[in-house]
Motif scaffolding. Sequence first.
Motif, PDB file in Angstrom:
ATOM      1  N   GLN A   1      -5.960   1.616   3.340  1.00 33.09           N
ATOM      2  CA  GLN A   1      -4.806   2.484   3.572  1.00 33.09           C
ATOM      3  C   GLN A   1      -4.459   3.378   2.384  1.00 33.09           C
ATOM      4  O   GLN A   1      -3.942   4.480   2.577  1.00 33.09           O
ATOM      5  CB  GLN A   1      -3.577   1.616   3.901  1.00 33.09           C
ATOM      6  N   VAL A   2      -4.706   2.916   1.153  1.00 32.30           N
ATOM      7  CA  VAL A   2      -4.198   3.631  -0.018  1.00 32.30           C
ATOM      8  C   VAL A   2      -4.801   5.026  -0.157  1.00 32.30           C
ATOM      9  O   VAL A   2      -4.079   6.000  -0.399  1.00 32.30           O
ATOM     10  CB  VAL A   2      -4.431   2.807  -1.297  1.00 32.30           C
TER      11      VAL A   2
ATOM     12  N   GLN B   1     -11.945   0.675   0.654  1.00 30.60           N
ATOM     13  CA  GLN B   1     -10.896  -0.336   0.664  1.00 30.60           C
ATOM     14  C   GLN B   1     -11.150  -1.321  -0.468  1.00 30.60           C
ATOM     15  O   GLN B   1     -12.244  -1.381  -1.020  1.00 30.60           O
ATOM     16  CB  GLN B   1     -10.863  -1.087   1.996  1.00 30.60           C
TER      17      GLN B   1
ATOM     18  N   THR C   1      -7.290  -3.269   3.378  1.00 28.13           N
ATOM     19  CA  THR C   1      -6.443  -2.470   4.266  1.00 28.13           C
ATOM     20  C   THR C   1      -7.003  -1.081   4.534  1.00 28.13           C
ATOM     21  O   THR C   1      -6.771  -0.506   5.594  1.00 28.13           O
ATOM     22  CB  THR C   1      -5.032  -2.318   3.676  1.00 28.13           C
TER      23      THR C   1
ATOM     24  N   SER D   1       0.442   3.835  -3.085  1.00 24.14           N
ATOM     25  CA  SER D   1      -0.007   5.218  -2.891  1.00 24.14           C
ATOM     26  C   SER D   1       1.019   6.211  -3.431  1.00 24.14           C
ATOM     27  O   SER D   1       0.663   7.268  -3.949  1.00 24.14           O
ATOM     28  CB  SER D   1      -0.284   5.492  -1.409  1.00 24.14           C
TER      29      SER D   1
ATOM     30  N   THR E   1       0.820  -1.218   0.000  1.00 23.02           N
ATOM     31  CA  THR E   1       0.000   0.000   0.000  1.00 23.02           C
ATOM     32  C   THR E   1       0.851   1.265   0.000  1.00 23.02           C
ATOM     33  O   THR E   1       0.486   2.275  -0.592  1.00 23.02           O
ATOM     34  CB  THR E   1      -0.941   0.025   1.219  1.00 23.02           C
TER      35      THR E   1
END
Length: 264
Positions: free
Chosen positions: A128-129, A120, A126, A99, A95
């Motif tokens: 997170q990106v 997600q 996750t 990103s 991730t």
Amino acid sequence: MNIVVCLKQVPDTTELKIDPIKGTLIRKGVPSIINPDDKNALEQALLIKDQNENTKITVISMGPSQAKEALNEALAMGADEAILLSDRFFGGSDTWATSETLAAGIKKIADYDIIFTGRQAIDGDTAQVGPQIAERLNIPQVTYVQNFEFEDEKTVIVERALEDGYEKIRVKTPVLLTAIKELNEPRYMSISGIWESFGDENKVTVWGVDDLDVDRKNIGLKGSPTQVRKSFTPEQKGKGIMLEGTSDEVAEKMLVELKRKHVL
């Protein structure tokens, strides 16, 4: 208004299996789809475009060449431009590296007011990106968006879903928002959109590592601090036991079973 939507092509996890011996995903015969939350992100951009014809929607993705299918689908739904970040150098990205790469692509696009991503991806879960992209671009972010409206041309008001309710947030553009399924119901591709998008292979612009202003040490496998060591399916638990009788009888049977299993 210029809107960027980040999309990911993912395997349909409803048909995904793991090799019990190798511990790897069995991808053969598994169809690929646009990540569901990303479709909600795209739909919100399209709803804005429905209200403002001067809106331009650019969809961007990172992946192998087959990810063009997902981007063509986005074009057929109503997006204006599609960009695929595809290069062997991007392979093995976690991730963090993903990103970094997507942020570099968005920086090259340069002119944007809102960036939409899904909450997600169903193949990683996750979440997170999207937030990491916002941090790299140094813009505000709001995650888990379930409602959206404009206050004025430069200000949006969103509802951010919480476990026990929601919070209402006013935020200036440029901003990154991550969408959840409660935000809207994604539309289908139009017949004319399918004809135009899937009939022209050049509809999707492809950028490689040499097209981006990015430090190669921070992308791909070398730039990924997180690596998956093993994938596996958990062992199946035994079936439950149904206890019947009156409340006193069930309680007595439960105590017997718990003692037999050395829980008590």
